[in-house]
Design an enzyme around this catalytic site. Structure first.
Site, PDB file in Angstrom:
ATOM      1  CG  HIS A 158      56.933  39.338 -88.650  1.00  0.00           C
ATOM      2  ND1 HIS A 158      57.755  38.592 -89.463  1.00  0.00           N
ATOM      3  CD2 HIS A 158      56.129  38.438 -88.005  1.00  0.00           C
ATOM      4  CE1 HIS A 158      57.466  37.306 -89.326  1.00  0.00           C
ATOM      5  NE2 HIS A 158      56.507  37.190 -88.443  1.00  0.00           N
ATOM      6  CG  ASP A 193      58.400  33.107 -85.052  1.00  0.00           C
ATOM      7  OD1 ASP A 193      57.860  33.467 -84.005  1.00  0.00           O
ATOM      8  OD2 ASP A 193      57.796  32.940 -86.131  1.00  0.00           O
ATOM      9  CG  ASP A 282      55.599  30.726 -84.445  1.00  0.00           C
ATOM     10  OD1 ASP A 282      56.803  30.476 -84.261  1.00  0.00           O
ATOM     11  OD2 ASP A 282      55.201  31.797 -84.921  1.00  0.00           O
TER      12      ASP A 282
END
Length: 340
Positions: A158, A193, A282
């Protein structure tokens, strides 16, 4: 499989973040490192410490202005009367071209996208060694390793060139990819992810030196919201070098694997000779930040499908938050990647 980790990555110990207007404990905890080490060792990984490659490879991705900010902001923040123990922004410019303030508060808002990337005393040190972990993995790939696991924490995907966000400070996968490209390789980044790798996309959006592919929960109602939509394909010479494959919330193993086939087809068409996997765990069905519903067995299938490309792979750890199954999910992915 060789694996890399550094003890200093655990020094970053964020206390808070905000979700839905509520201050909550930050889920990106140092305990993730131990859980992931156990999972990797269960898959047969042998760990070594990273080599220090200096700031050069980091600065090839992140602006010097941002590096100065990240290195000094905690000390500057402590001089503010009544300031919190962590640097957390409370104001943001409406565009990146806005004027650059001298104020620590203003610079925090400029360089931190959200409240989930608090900066404390050891954040720069931990992020630095997380990046060195990825760099060491990249050099092992250049030395002929077929697969390497880089346990990078804090994660990175990110982080833009001058902007932290989503628990991330240095974009480890992007740093490794740009370095490999500088060494004559043709890298692709595959991000698995649950959250779109918006920082990675932003770093390479206007060029074609690295193919960026992301499979993630659809962002219309899921972080990072503003990026990760299917129509985002790159721009300028990079047009067609970015592929987003958003999935409906709750997507499970079979549809995920079908979507992965599309990602792998694009990677093959790019003609890359080294693959960087931004390895978020995740997407797990019981992850605290759940968005998809991949099972533990599903991670093994994902690892095997990616490995079937036959490309050298650098696995760079991204998300995957504390649950009883975190280490086991990593074990299964690595076993799949190793054909176990």
């Amino acid at each position: 499989m060789k694996a890399i980790v550094d003890d200093r990555q655990a020094k970053h110990d964020p206390k808070h973040f905000m979700a839905n207007g509520v201050v909550l404990p930050n889920p990106e905890q140092p305990a993730r490192v131990e859980a992931l080490i156990r999972g990797a060792r269960a898959a047969g990984c042998e760990f070594q410490a990273p080599t220090d490659h200096g700031l050069g490879p980091i600065a090839a991705v992140h602006s010097s202005e941002y590096l100065v900010f990240l290195k000094n902001i905690y000390t500057r923040w402590q001089r503010i009367d009544g300031a919190a123990a962590e640097v957390i922004p409370n104001i943001h410019p409406d565009r990146r071209e806005a004027s650059y303030p001298k104020s620590a508060v203003g610079q925090a808002g400029y360089h931190q996208a959200d409240t989930s990337c608090p900066i404390a005393e050891h954040t720069f040190e931990s992020a630095y060694w997380s990046a060195q972990t990825a760099m060491t993995g990249a050099n092992l790939m250049l030395a002929g390793e077929q697969s390497v696991y880089a346990l990078c924490r804090p994660p990175g995907h990110h982080a833009f060139s001058d902007l932290a966000g989503g628990f991330c400070f240095f974009n480890n996968a992007a740093i490794a990819a740009r370095y490999l490209a500088s060494q004559g390789k043709r890298p692709a980044i595959l991000d698995v992810d649950v959250h779109h790798g918006n920082g990675t996309q932003g770093i390479f959006y206007g060029n074609d030196e690295v193919l960026t592919v992301s499979i993630h929960a659809a962002p219309e109602r899921f972080y990072p919201f503003f990026w990760g939509h299917a129509h985002e394909r790159g721009e300028g010479v990079g047009l067609g070098s970015n592929l987003n494959l958003p999935l409906p919330r709750g997507t499970g193993d079979d549809v995920y694997l079908q979507t992965l086939d599309k990602a792998l087809e694009r990677i093959q068409a790019y003609g890359c000779d080294v693959l960087i996997v931004a390895l978020g765990l995740d997407a797990y069905e019981n992850d605290p930040l759940k968005g998809l519903a991949v099972t533990t067995a599903g991670f093994k299938r994902i690892g095997a499908a990616i490995a079937a490309l036959g490309l050298p792979m650098l696995l760079v750890q991204e998300g995957g938050y504390l649950s009883a199954e975190l280490g086991d999910n990593l074990t299964h992915f690595l076993q799949g990647a190793e054909g176990q």
